[in-house]
Scaffold this motif. Structure first.
Motif: not given
Length: 90
Positions: A3-11, A13-18, A60-65, A77-79
């Motif tokens: 679900k959290s994938v929908a919080k961010f645009t694909i572009s 997420r691609k910028d963060i990945f790059k 427990t672990h918390d994940y952030f962007l 999963g989104c992380f």
């Protein structure tokens, strides 16, 4: 897809990945990922009604962007999808 994938645009997420993969050096990538994960004690411990042994997990672990200087919480999963890393890596 989590679900959290929908919080961010694909572009975004691609910028963060790059940005992550442009770091290059393995140890620096580990440090980058470690800075986006926090650990804390688990909030709730439940007793099992059926007499089974409770789980041994204590934290427990918390994940952030990092978006615009702010850490935005996301699911594991989104992380993993965003950074294209495995469970073993994190």
């Amino acid at each position: 897809m989590p679900k959290s994938v929908a919080k961010f645009t694909i572009s975004k997420r691609k910028d963060i990945f790059k940005e992550f993969w442009d770091i290059g050096e393995y140890n620096k990538r580990i440090a980058y990922i470690a800075g986006l994960i926090t650990s804390r004690e688990k909030k709730i411990t439940r007793k099992k009604c059926d007499g089974k042994k409770p789980k041994n997990r204590l934290i427990t672990h918390d994940y952030f962007l990092c978006i615009g200087g702010d850490n935005v919480p996301i699911c594991k999963g989104c992380f993993m999808i965003t950074f294209d890393v495995t469970n073993r890596f994190i």
